[in-house]
Design a protein around this motif. Structure first.
Motif, PDB file in Angstrom:
ATOM      1  N   LEU A 129      36.968 -15.978   2.506  1.00 16.96           N
ATOM      2  CA  LEU A 129      35.573 -15.555   2.321  1.00 16.96           C
ATOM      3  C   LEU A 129      34.842 -15.289   3.640  1.00 16.96           C
ATOM      4  O   LEU A 129      33.684 -14.919   3.643  1.00 16.96           O
ATOM      5  N   HIS A 130      35.510 -15.540   4.746  1.00 16.65           N
ATOM      6  CA  HIS A 130      34.998 -15.171   6.070  1.00 16.65           C
ATOM      7  C   HIS A 130      33.735 -15.906   6.493  1.00 16.65           C
ATOM      8  O   HIS A 130      32.824 -15.322   7.109  1.00 16.65           O
ATOM      9  N   LYS A 131      33.649 -17.189   6.136  1.00 12.24           N
ATOM     10  CA  LYS A 131      32.574 -17.990   6.749  1.00 12.24           C
ATOM     11  C   LYS A 131      32.831 -17.993   8.253  1.00 12.24           C
ATOM     12  O   LYS A 131      33.981 -18.023   8.686  1.00 12.24           O
ATOM     13  N   LYS A 132      31.763 -17.966   9.040  1.00  8.39           N
ATOM     14  CA  LYS A 132      31.929 -17.858  10.491  1.00  8.39           C
ATOM     15  C   LYS A 132      32.598 -19.109  11.064  1.00  8.39           C
ATOM     16  O   LYS A 132      32.363 -20.232  10.588  1.00  8.39           O
ATOM     17  N   ALA A 133      33.382 -18.911  12.128  1.00  7.33           N
ATOM     18  CA  ALA A 133      34.196 -19.991  12.708  1.00  7.33           C
ATOM     19  C   ALA A 133      33.346 -21.215  13.059  1.00  7.33           C
ATOM     20  O   ALA A 133      33.815 -22.355  12.935  1.00  7.33           O
ATOM     21  N   GLN A 134      32.081 -20.990  13.469  1.00  4.02           N
ATOM     22  CA  GLN A 134      31.264 -22.131  13.901  1.00  4.02           C
ATOM     23  C   GLN A 134      31.035 -23.161  12.786  1.00  4.02           C
ATOM     24  O   GLN A 134      30.733 -24.317  13.062  1.00  4.02           O
ATOM     25  N   TRP A 135      31.192 -22.750  11.541  1.00 11.36           N
ATOM     26  CA  TRP A 135      30.946 -23.669  10.418  1.00 11.36           C
ATOM     27  C   TRP A 135      32.236 -24.149   9.760  1.00 11.36           C
ATOM     28  O   TRP A 135      32.188 -24.951   8.832  1.00 11.36           O
ATOM     29  N   VAL A 136      33.356 -23.612  10.212  1.00 14.82           N
ATOM     30  CA  VAL A 136      34.619 -23.905   9.525  1.00 14.82           C
ATOM     31  C   VAL A 136      35.309 -25.118  10.154  1.00 14.82           C
ATOM     32  O   VAL A 136      35.611 -25.123  11.341  1.00 14.82           O
ATOM     33  N   ARG A 137      35.487 -26.152   9.359  1.00 13.25           N
ATOM     34  CA  ARG A 137      36.158 -27.376   9.809  1.00 13.25           C
ATOM     35  C   ARG A 137      36.804 -28.013   8.574  1.00 13.25           C
ATOM     36  O   ARG A 137      36.214 -27.984   7.487  1.00 13.25           O
ATOM     37  N   PRO A 138      38.032 -28.558   8.704  1.00 11.43           N
ATOM     38  CA  PRO A 138      38.679 -29.136   7.512  1.00 11.43           C
ATOM     39  C   PRO A 138      37.856 -30.281   6.930  1.00 11.43           C
ATOM     40  O   PRO A 138      37.196 -31.025   7.666  1.00 11.43           O
ATOM     41  N   LEU A 139      37.878 -30.425   5.611  1.00  7.12           N
ATOM     42  CA  LEU A 139      37.232 -31.573   4.955  1.00  7.12           C
ATOM     43  C   LEU A 139      38.209 -32.738   5.033  1.00  7.12           C
ATOM     44  O   LEU A 139      39.357 -32.621   4.590  1.00  7.12           O
ATOM     45  N   GLU A 140      37.727 -33.872   5.582  1.00  4.69           N
ATOM     46  CA  GLU A 140      38.626 -35.019   5.787  1.00  4.69           C
ATOM     47  C   GLU A 140      37.976 -36.308   5.341  1.00  4.69           C
ATOM     48  O   GLU A 140      36.756 -36.454   5.407  1.00  4.69           O
ATOM     49  N   GLY A 141      38.801 -37.261   4.889  1.00  5.48           N
ATOM     50  CA  GLY A 141      38.306 -38.594   4.530  1.00  5.48           C
ATOM     51  C   GLY A 141      37.500 -38.578   3.250  1.00  5.48           C
ATOM     52  O   GLY A 141      37.638 -37.661   2.425  1.00  5.48           O
ATOM     53  N   PRO A 142      36.634 -39.594   3.078  1.00  7.08           N
ATOM     54  CA  PRO A 142      35.827 -39.663   1.850  1.00  7.08           C
ATOM     55  C   PRO A 142      34.992 -38.388   1.671  1.00  7.08           C
ATOM     56  O   PRO A 142      34.514 -37.814   2.654  1.00  7.08           O
ATOM     57  N   VAL A 143      34.829 -37.973   0.423  1.00  7.26           N
ATOM     58  CA  VAL A 143      34.121 -36.724   0.130  1.00  7.26           C
ATOM     59  C   VAL A 143      33.031 -36.973  -0.911  1.00  7.26           C
ATOM     60  O   VAL A 143      33.093 -37.933  -1.694  1.00  7.26           O
ATOM     61  N   ALA A 144      32.049 -36.085  -0.897  1.00  7.82           N
ATOM     62  CA  ALA A 144      30.950 -36.208  -1.863  1.00  7.82           C
ATOM     63  C   ALA A 144      30.652 -34.826  -2.438  1.00  7.82           C
ATOM     64  O   ALA A 144      30.983 -33.802  -1.826  1.00  7.82           O
ATOM     65  N   ALA A 145      30.050 -34.823  -3.613  1.00  6.13           N
ATOM     66  CA  ALA A 145      29.685 -33.537  -4.241  1.00  6.13           C
ATOM     67  C   ALA A 145      28.283 -33.616  -4.822  1.00  6.13           C
ATOM     68  O   ALA A 145      27.839 -34.676  -5.284  1.00  6.13           O
ATOM     69  N   TRP A 146      27.609 -32.467  -4.767  1.00  3.44           N
ATOM     70  CA  TRP A 146      26.262 -32.339  -5.320  1.00  3.44           C
ATOM     71  C   TRP A 146      26.324 -31.403  -6.520  1.00  3.44           C
ATOM     72  O   TRP A 146      26.906 -30.316  -6.418  1.00  3.44           O
ATOM     73  N   ASP A 147      25.756 -31.844  -7.598  1.00  4.59           N
ATOM     74  CA  ASP A 147      25.740 -31.029  -8.814  1.00  4.59           C
ATOM     75  C   ASP A 147      24.584 -30.040  -8.713  1.00  4.59           C
ATOM     76  O   ASP A 147      23.409 -30.425  -8.821  1.00  4.59           O
TER      77      ASP A 147
END
Ligand SMILES: Cc1cc2nc3c(=O)[nH]c(=O)nc-3n(C[C@H](O)[C@H](O)[C@H](O)COP(=O)(O)OP(=O)(O)OC[C@H]3O[C@@H](n4cnc5c(N)ncnc54)[C@H](O)[C@@H]3O)c2cc1C
Length: 487
Positions: free
Chosen positions: A399-417
């Protein structure tokens, strides 16, 4: 109030209660711009508003006004832009189906329009806000407001910020914020030119002569009819139909129950009364859609749909995200972040702190999170795996999000509905030409009738960028004023 919007024959009017060369219905951004230019063209101008004062949605708004092509503010802040570059972006972002003549006129006239606004006393502070946001958080004068610097548009045109924001004394949208700081000097300019105003008066139907020429308006005030004669022309500037339930059901049903960034006075009256005189309509299904997510958080996370799949570059304009969610994803979206990204986002400045709610779910692993969210097993897991595989190398080929915002998701995670977190206003309306003449269904201008603002279809045919409503309302409002005054 009678429901019949059919034009009243001028021959039925024995006495005119009010009279002017140019009569304008609606004293918001389109109305005030028309009033100034009609007065400067030598007309005696009367503006009518159904509310108790001037302002409309414009005075309550965030004040973004879409200007570019190399405005003095853009240049002072180090940004290159040209009319061609601006038109290329607008054509890609505001379609499909944009009116090329309107886009061309708007982009090529934008620098002059900037000077017109500042000449009327509008002040833009020479400061740039470069972070993701719905609005500027302080009184900065310039920012990105339509995803110009994000995929896919950063590959279509050279990114240039075009959201110009009138300077506020304080950051307080809704109460004397930037929209008010746009309207106030314009209304003062109109007053200085002798423009008259009548309030608590609601335009209801057109008055037409034998040849179909619009000669005035039938209005209502405190239950009584008021007949207003327009010696040269009538300008409709009454706003959108976001608050007309019947029209929303007919033309833009996805907005049922979710009007926003509009006012209750936007009941489609201008559209209906012109339609009853044969006016053509355009892009009645087009809508702006806001999304109740904090851009600083969204850029640092991933947005997924009800199937756990990403669908948009998360660093783009929130209004583009809103349209994608409502129109393409059944109004369902979830924001997923890891702890580090969440903490980093919370440490930033935002103009929308109220969108920074605690997460709906939190889990040790993505697999647990997707189970808690009720997503199909493996759906979010595979999305995160794919995202992380490329994010490790700092890319987002999907989807070509810019490199400055791209980082792997690691460890505990959360989600917003974020299901159902959308709202918006309508962009369709009367079909007008570049001189703001209202076009009949046969394609010819209706004599004596002009329109601008959200009761018309302007530069946005489908997509939206913040600032284009105040932008095309003022730009084509000016043209409506000149056209009405000069016939
Ligand atoms: C909170 C908020 C934030 C927003 N932020 C932005 C932004 O940053 N940038 C942007 O471009 N847009 C923004 N918008 C949208 C923008 O304000 C409107 O789309 C824009 O003002 C439309 O211009 P207009 O002249 O058509 O309508 P308005 O500015 O609303 O003016 C229409 C006027 O017509 C009057 N009227 C209606 N019907 C009648 C009638 N029958 N007779 C007489 N008078 C009538 C109304 O009372 C009103 O005063 C925002 C809106 C809101 C509410």
């Amino acid at each position: 109030m009678p429901h019949d919007r059919r034009p009243i024959p001028a021959s039925d009017v024995s006495t005119w209660d009010l009279e002017a060369d140019v009569v304008i219905a609606g004293y918001g951004i389109a109305g005030v711009s028309a009033a100034i230019e009609a007065a400067r063209a030598g007309a005696d101008v009367l503006v009518l508003d159904r509310a108790g004062g001037w302002g409309g949605a414009a005075a309550l708004s965030g004040g973004w006004i879409y200007l570019g092509g190399g405005t003095p503010l853009q240049r002072a802040l180090g940004f290159e832009d040209s009319a061609e570059n601006m038109a290329a972006f607008m054509t890609a972002a505001l379609g499909p189906g944009v009116d090329a003549a309107k886009i061309g006129a708007y982009a090529h006239g934008s620098v002059e329009h900037f000077h017109w606004l500042t000449g009327c006393g509008v002040v833009f502070k020479e400061e740039f806000w470069g972070e993701p946001g719905w609005e500027v958080p302080h009184d900065e004068g310039l920012g990105y407001s339509g995803g110009e610097n994000a995929a896919p548009f950063n590959a279509v045109a050279t990114p240039a910020p075009r959201g110009h924001v009138p300077q506020m004394t304080d950051k307080r949208t809704g109460v004397r914020g930037a929209g008010y700081m746009l309207m106030k000097p314009l209304v003062e300019t109109a007053e200085s030119l002798g423009v008259r105003a009548e309030y608590d008066i609601r335009a209801h139907a057109l008055v037409t002569g034998v040849d179909g020429r619009v000669e005035g308006l039938l209005c209502r005030r405190f239950g009584a009819d008021v007949r207003v004669r327009a010696r040269r022309g009538v300008v409709l500037a009454t706003g959108s139909f976001a608050y007309n339930a019947e029209m929303i059901e007919t033309y833009a049903p996805r907005l049922i129950g979710r009007p926003a960034a509009a006012i209750e006075e936007h009941d489609g009256a201008g559209i209906l009364m012109a339609q009853a005189a044969g006016a053509a309509l355009a892009h009645m299904d087009a809508t702006e859609v806001a999304f109740f997510g904090d851009p600083q958080m969204m850029a640092r996370g991933i947005l997924v749909n009800g199937r756990g799949q990403r669908f948009i570059a998360e660093d783009t304009y929130g209004g583009r995200i809103g349209q994608a969610v409502l129109i393409q994803q059944d109004n369902a979206a979830y924001l997923v972040m890891d702890m580090d990204a969440h903490e980093e986002a919370l440490a930033t400045t935002t103009s929308t702190p109220f969108f920074r709610q605690p997460p709906t779910w939190a889990a040790e692993t993505v697999a647990e999170l997707e189970a808690d969210m009720g997503l199909p097993a493996g759906a979010l897991t595979s999305t995160v795996e794919t995202y992380n595989r490329h994010a490790t190398a700092g890319t987002d080929p999907l989807l070509h999000k810019k490199a400055q915002w791209v980082r792997p998701l690691e460890g505990p995670v959360a989600a917003w509905d974020l299901r159902g977190c959308t709202a918006g206003f309508t962009l369709g309306g009367l079909r007008t030409d570049v001189d703001a003449r209202v076009l009949h269904v046969d394609g010819t201008p209706i004599p004596g009738l002009y329109a601008a603002g959200r009761c018309t279809s302007g530069v946005c045919a489908g997509g939206y960028s913040s600032g284009t409503s105040l932008g095309d309302g003022s730009f084509f409002g000016r043209r409506a004023g000149v056209s009405a005054a000069t016939g």
